[in-house]
Design a protein around this motif. Sequence first.
Motif, mmCIF file in Angstrom:
data_model
loop_
_atom_site.group_PDB
_atom_site.id
_atom_site.type_symbol
_atom_site.label_atom_id
_atom_site.label_comp_id
_atom_site.label_asym_id
_atom_site.label_seq_id
_atom_site.Cartn_x
_atom_site.Cartn_y
_atom_site.Cartn_z
ATOM 1 N N ALA A 197 0.806 -1.229 0.000
ATOM 2 C CA ALA A 197 0.000 0.000 0.000
ATOM 3 C C ALA A 197 0.833 1.270 0.000
ATOM 4 O O ALA A 197 0.323 2.335 -0.325
ATOM 5 C CB ALA A 197 -0.939 -0.011 1.196
ATOM 6 N N GLY A 198 2.109 1.188 0.351
ATOM 7 C CA GLY A 198 2.932 2.398 0.338
ATOM 8 C C GLY A 198 4.159 2.263 1.210
ATOM 9 O O GLY A 198 4.538 1.161 1.641
ATOM 10 N N PHE A 199 4.762 3.424 1.475
ATOM 11 C CA PHE A 199 6.047 3.515 2.188
ATOM 12 C C PHE A 199 5.787 4.491 3.357
ATOM 13 O O PHE A 199 6.037 5.702 3.221
ATOM 14 C CB PHE A 199 7.050 4.091 1.172
ATOM 15 C CG PHE A 199 8.491 4.005 1.529
ATOM 16 C CD1 PHE A 199 8.948 3.389 2.677
ATOM 17 C CD2 PHE A 199 9.436 4.571 0.664
ATOM 18 C CE1 PHE A 199 10.305 3.315 2.968
ATOM 19 C CE2 PHE A 199 10.797 4.510 0.934
ATOM 20 C CZ PHE A 199 11.227 3.887 2.105
ATOM 21 N N SER A 204 -3.569 -9.717 1.683
ATOM 22 C CA SER A 204 -2.641 -9.254 2.709
ATOM 23 C C SER A 204 -2.240 -7.812 2.354
ATOM 24 O O SER A 204 -2.182 -7.458 1.176
ATOM 25 C CB SER A 204 -1.416 -10.182 2.678
ATOM 26 O OG SER A 204 -0.408 -9.689 3.506
ATOM 27 N N VAL A 205 -1.987 -6.971 3.363
ATOM 28 C CA VAL A 205 -1.555 -5.585 3.082
ATOM 29 C C VAL A 205 -0.126 -5.405 3.590
ATOM 30 O O VAL A 205 0.168 -5.658 4.763
ATOM 31 C CB VAL A 205 -2.488 -4.545 3.738
ATOM 32 C CG1 VAL A 205 -1.967 -3.119 3.497
ATOM 33 C CG2 VAL A 205 -3.903 -4.686 3.181
ATOM 34 N N ALA A 206 0.769 -4.979 2.671
ATOM 35 C CA ALA A 206 2.184 -4.822 3.021
ATOM 36 C C ALA A 206 2.561 -3.344 3.067
ATOM 37 O O ALA A 206 1.985 -2.514 2.352
ATOM 38 C CB ALA A 206 3.056 -5.524 1.990
ATOM 39 N N ALA A 207 3.532 -3.030 3.934
ATOM 40 C CA ALA A 207 4.102 -1.673 3.969
ATOM 41 C C ALA A 207 5.610 -1.811 3.831
ATOM 42 O O ALA A 207 6.230 -2.697 4.438
ATOM 43 C CB ALA A 207 3.756 -0.984 5.279
ATOM 44 N N GLU A 221 9.068 0.283 12.765
ATOM 45 C CA GLU A 221 7.997 0.617 13.733
ATOM 46 C C GLU A 221 6.888 1.415 13.046
ATOM 47 O O GLU A 221 5.702 1.181 13.257
ATOM 48 C CB GLU A 221 8.575 1.439 14.894
ATOM 49 C CG GLU A 221 9.222 0.566 15.948
ATOM 50 C CD GLU A 221 10.011 1.378 16.979
ATOM 51 O OE1 GLU A 221 10.122 0.895 18.109
ATOM 52 O OE2 GLU A 221 10.522 2.462 16.644
ATOM 53 N N CYS A 222 7.304 2.345 12.206
ATOM 54 C CA CYS A 222 6.339 3.196 11.502
ATOM 55 C C CYS A 222 5.481 2.343 10.537
ATOM 56 O O CYS A 222 4.255 2.507 10.472
ATOM 57 C CB CYS A 222 7.118 4.269 10.738
ATOM 58 S SG CYS A 222 6.102 5.346 9.763
ATOM 59 N N ALA A 223 6.137 1.429 9.825
ATOM 60 C CA ALA A 223 5.393 0.551 8.902
ATOM 61 C C ALA A 223 4.375 -0.270 9.685
ATOM 62 O O ALA A 223 3.213 -0.414 9.275
ATOM 63 C CB ALA A 223 6.369 -0.359 8.148
ATOM 64 N N TRP A 224 4.804 -0.806 10.824
ATOM 65 C CA TRP A 224 3.888 -1.630 11.622
ATOM 66 C C TRP A 224 2.696 -0.814 12.127
ATOM 67 O O TRP A 224 1.546 -1.257 12.063
ATOM 68 C CB TRP A 224 4.633 -2.300 12.784
ATOM 69 C CG TRP A 224 3.676 -3.044 13.668
ATOM 70 C CD1 TRP A 224 3.328 -2.775 14.943
ATOM 71 C CD2 TRP A 224 2.881 -4.179 13.276
ATOM 72 N NE1 TRP A 224 2.378 -3.656 15.393
ATOM 73 C CE2 TRP A 224 2.088 -4.530 14.381
ATOM 74 C CE3 TRP A 224 2.770 -4.917 12.095
ATOM 75 C CZ2 TRP A 224 1.189 -5.598 14.354
ATOM 76 C CZ3 TRP A 224 1.862 -5.977 12.049
ATOM 77 C CH2 TRP A 224 1.088 -6.310 13.169
ATOM 78 N N ASN A 244 -4.400 -9.259 7.542
ATOM 79 C CA ASN A 244 -3.180 -10.038 7.302
ATOM 80 C C ASN A 244 -2.048 -9.078 6.916
ATOM 81 O O ASN A 244 -1.733 -8.907 5.751
ATOM 82 C CB ASN A 244 -3.455 -11.073 6.206
ATOM 83 C CG ASN A 244 -2.269 -11.994 5.988
ATOM 84 O OD1 ASN A 244 -1.257 -11.912 6.703
ATOM 85 N ND2 ASN A 244 -2.366 -12.854 4.982
ATOM 86 N N PRO A 245 -1.441 -8.423 7.927
ATOM 87 C CA PRO A 245 -0.407 -7.422 7.626
ATOM 88 C C PRO A 245 0.936 -8.057 7.290
ATOM 89 O O PRO A 245 1.261 -9.140 7.783
ATOM 90 C CB PRO A 245 -0.299 -6.639 8.947
ATOM 91 C CG PRO A 245 -0.760 -7.585 10.003
ATOM 92 C CD PRO A 245 -1.691 -8.567 9.370
ATOM 93 N N ARG A 246 1.698 -7.370 6.445
ATOM 94 C CA ARG A 246 3.051 -7.858 6.115
ATOM 95 C C ARG A 246 4.037 -6.691 6.215
ATOM 96 O O ARG A 246 3.812 -5.630 5.621
ATOM 97 C CB ARG A 246 3.099 -8.435 4.700
ATOM 98 C CG ARG A 246 4.527 -8.763 4.259
ATOM 99 C CD ARG A 246 4.617 -9.332 2.851
ATOM 100 N NE ARG A 246 4.007 -10.639 2.732
ATOM 101 C CZ ARG A 246 4.224 -11.469 1.697
ATOM 102 N NH1 ARG A 246 5.032 -11.114 0.716
ATOM 103 N NH2 ARG A 246 3.621 -12.635 1.643
ATOM 104 N N ILE A 247 5.135 -6.887 6.943
ATOM 105 C CA ILE A 247 6.204 -5.883 6.957
ATOM 106 C C ILE A 247 7.188 -6.267 5.846
ATOM 107 O O ILE A 247 7.632 -7.422 5.773
ATOM 108 C CB ILE A 247 6.921 -5.841 8.324
ATOM 109 C CG1 ILE A 247 5.947 -5.352 9.418
ATOM 110 C CG2 ILE A 247 8.145 -4.936 8.256
ATOM 111 C CD1 ILE A 247 6.544 -5.328 10.831
#
Length: 395
Positions: A45-47, A69-72, A82-85, A93-96
């Motif tokens: 989804a972004g940075f 799943s959504v990744a940052a 930490e900011c991505a999390w 379903n988050p993904r770092i």
Amino acid sequence: MKKNVLIFDTTLRDGEQSPGCSMDIEQKIRMAHQLERLGVDIIEAGFPIASDGDFRAVQAVAQAIKSSSVAALCRAKFPDIECAWEAIKDADNPRIHTFIATSKLHMEYKLRMTPGQVLKAITECVSFAKQFTENVEFSAEDASRSDLDFIVEVTKVAIQAGATTVNLPDTVGYATPSEYGRMFAEVRRQLPDSRRIHLSAHTHNDLGLAVANSLSAIENGADQVECTINGIGERAGNAALEEIVMALNTRPNIYKAKTNLNTQQLIATSQLLTEITGVTVQPNKAIVGKNAFAHEAGIHQHGVLNNTLTYEIITPESVGAAGNQLVIGKHSGRHALHFRCRNLGYSLSDDELENVYKQAIHLADAKKEILDDDLRTIVAGMKSEFKNGYSPNTI
Ligand code: KIV
Ligand code: ZN
């Protein structure tokens, strides 16, 4: 047996980095919902560390999306992670996705780090990200220009630290398909442990090889590809999602791979991105271009009218297009003209058809493409010319 290839869509992150393609929160959410309908496995989804706006957009996408799943993305630095999390923690379903460069050039001139320091950063950052979620991807930026033995080492260290996906990008679009494929084959061969994680391809199109490189990676052990709708992305773009997926579907005996995508949503997704960004695709763009299912040459039109397989390897319906299009231009033949006139409700005798054909081809010299309205005008003109003795029932 076909292997399952995960589709990691980075339209909202790498794609958005291309000039003219930035999106606001509302636009990212609309696009993310469409990507979910398309069935992509992961939406990057972004940075989030890049700006407050991007943080909020990633957060909004993470809260809105249910089945993908959504990744940052984040650099291999604790505050970035930490900011991505923070941005994705509400996702189902988050993904770092954390990365650091591994080529000599990048390590020396950009990072000013030794290979040993880079390996240490990978261990520390992947382990740090694992405190937040099980789902951690590590990317070795500029992998294709990195020393192959070092890439094997990097992958091993990332797996040991807990990465569940390791991505080996061709960051600057420099690799050739055989070279890029060899990297995946070597990593799989030297690291039997890599079987329990996903190995991902991420390619750029600087030499026009992005899709070919991704497909070669799949043939050689990759089971995730990172790509964008319409191939948007940095410089010459990323690998086009629609091209990779349709190559896998159209040539199953070659690639022996499948995806979870609903390909009938491809055109709608491409068009939504164009609507949002205002960036159009070239007419001859594979799969989603305006001319992808259009035929102008008379010989082709005749073939397609008899059996579409003669000149079509993909059905328009399978990607959500309305149908093929027989374009009347100066190369067209009588068969297509007859077909188009019939569709407009005209029943023409052979002489009338010949007359309309001559006028249409003459007009096509000046006008490139003959539209339905042009045909109506030609037929109406002929009708008044032949008024005496002309039977309205034949037109
Ligand atoms: O091209 C690239 O290397 C990237 C990484 C950050 C994954 O976009
Ligand atoms: Zn990239």
